[in-house]
Motif scaffolding. Structure first.
Motif, short mmCIF file in Angstrom:
data_model
loop_
_atom_site.label_atom_id
_atom_site.label_comp_id
_atom_site.label_asym_id
_atom_site.label_seq_id
_atom_site.Cartn_x
_atom_site.Cartn_y
_atom_site.Cartn_z
N GLN A 107 0.94 -1.25 0.08
CA GLN A 107 0.06 -0.01 0.00
C GLN A 107 0.94 1.07 -0.10
O GLN A 107 0.46 2.30 -0.66
CB GLN A 107 -0.86 0.16 1.18
N MET A 108 2.11 1.13 0.61
CA MET A 108 2.81 2.27 0.88
C MET A 108 3.67 2.43 -0.77
O MET A 108 3.53 3.70 -1.05
CB MET A 108 3.89 2.16 1.90
N VAL A 109 3.86 1.55 -1.07
CA VAL A 109 4.57 1.72 -2.47
C VAL A 109 3.63 2.09 -3.66
O VAL A 109 4.06 2.96 -4.37
CB VAL A 109 4.96 0.14 -3.05
N LYS A 110 2.20 1.64 -3.45
CA LYS A 110 1.37 2.31 -4.54
C LYS A 110 0.94 3.62 -4.11
O LYS A 110 0.95 4.43 -5.21
CB LYS A 110 0.14 1.39 -4.09
N GLY A 111 0.89 4.14 -2.94
CA GLY A 111 0.59 5.45 -2.60
C GLY A 111 1.97 6.56 -2.95
O GLY A 111 1.78 7.40 -3.58
N LEU A 112 3.07 5.83 -2.92
CA LEU A 112 4.31 6.72 -3.22
C LEU A 112 4.52 6.83 -4.85
O LEU A 112 4.76 7.73 -5.32
CB LEU A 112 5.57 5.84 -2.73
N ARG A 113 4.18 5.60 -5.43
CA ARG A 113 4.34 5.67 -6.99
C ARG A 113 3.21 6.53 -7.46
O ARG A 113 3.30 7.16 -8.73
CB ARG A 113 4.11 4.15 -7.59
N GLY A 114 2.19 6.84 -7.06
CA GLY A 114 1.11 7.64 -7.14
C GLY A 114 1.40 9.19 -7.14
O GLY A 114 0.93 10.18 -7.59
N GLN A 115 2.63 9.49 -6.26
CA GLN A 115 3.03 10.87 -6.20
C GLN A 115 3.87 11.29 -7.16
O GLN A 115 4.71 10.31 -7.93
CB GLN A 115 3.64 10.80 -4.59
N SER A 116 4.20 12.61 -7.08
CA SER A 116 5.34 13.02 -8.35
C SER A 116 6.68 12.75 -7.71
O SER A 116 6.81 12.42 -6.58
CB SER A 116 5.18 14.76 -8.14
N LYS A 117 7.58 12.73 -8.38
CA LYS A 117 9.20 12.46 -8.19
C LYS A 117 9.53 13.38 -7.04
O LYS A 117 10.16 13.23 -6.02
CB LYS A 117 9.98 12.52 -9.14
N ALA A 118 9.15 14.50 -6.91
CA ALA A 118 9.32 15.74 -6.13
C ALA A 118 8.87 15.35 -4.73
O ALA A 118 9.45 15.56 -3.63
CB ALA A 118 8.98 17.28 -6.55
N GLN A 119 7.63 14.91 -4.59
CA GLN A 119 7.03 14.47 -3.18
C GLN A 119 7.70 13.24 -2.77
O GLN A 119 7.89 13.27 -1.33
CB GLN A 119 5.61 14.11 -3.57
N VAL A 120 8.01 12.37 -3.48
CA VAL A 120 8.58 11.15 -3.13
C VAL A 120 9.92 11.38 -2.63
O VAL A 120 10.58 11.06 -1.55
CB VAL A 120 8.92 10.07 -4.31
#
Length: 67
Positions: free
Chosen positions: A11-24
């Motif tokens: 779930q964390m991976v899915k959430g992170l992948r949905g964010q922009s590179k800058a947010q990650v």
């Protein structure tokens, strides 16, 4: 317990992948670098940052499986 950790990590991976590179990148700095602030977002790969975040939050085995 291990299955629950894997699901949380997925779930964390899915959430992170949905964010922009800058947010990650911002999350990666907080979770993985601590007080080091000389990293630049352009020098990093999003997938590697996600892997590092999952590894720091869970462990290498979980990161290898889900990230």
């Amino acid at each position: 317990m291990s299955e629950q950790k894997n699901e949380q990590a997925k779930q964390m991976v899915k959430g992170l992948r949905g964010q922009s590179k800058a947010q990650v990148f911002k999350v990666w700095i907080q979770v993985c670098l601590g007080r080091v602030h000389n990293a630049k977002v352009g020098e990093q790969r999003k997938d590697w940052m996600i892997y590092d975040i999952i590894k720091a939050q869970f462990d290498k085995e979980v990161a290898d499986q889900v990230a």
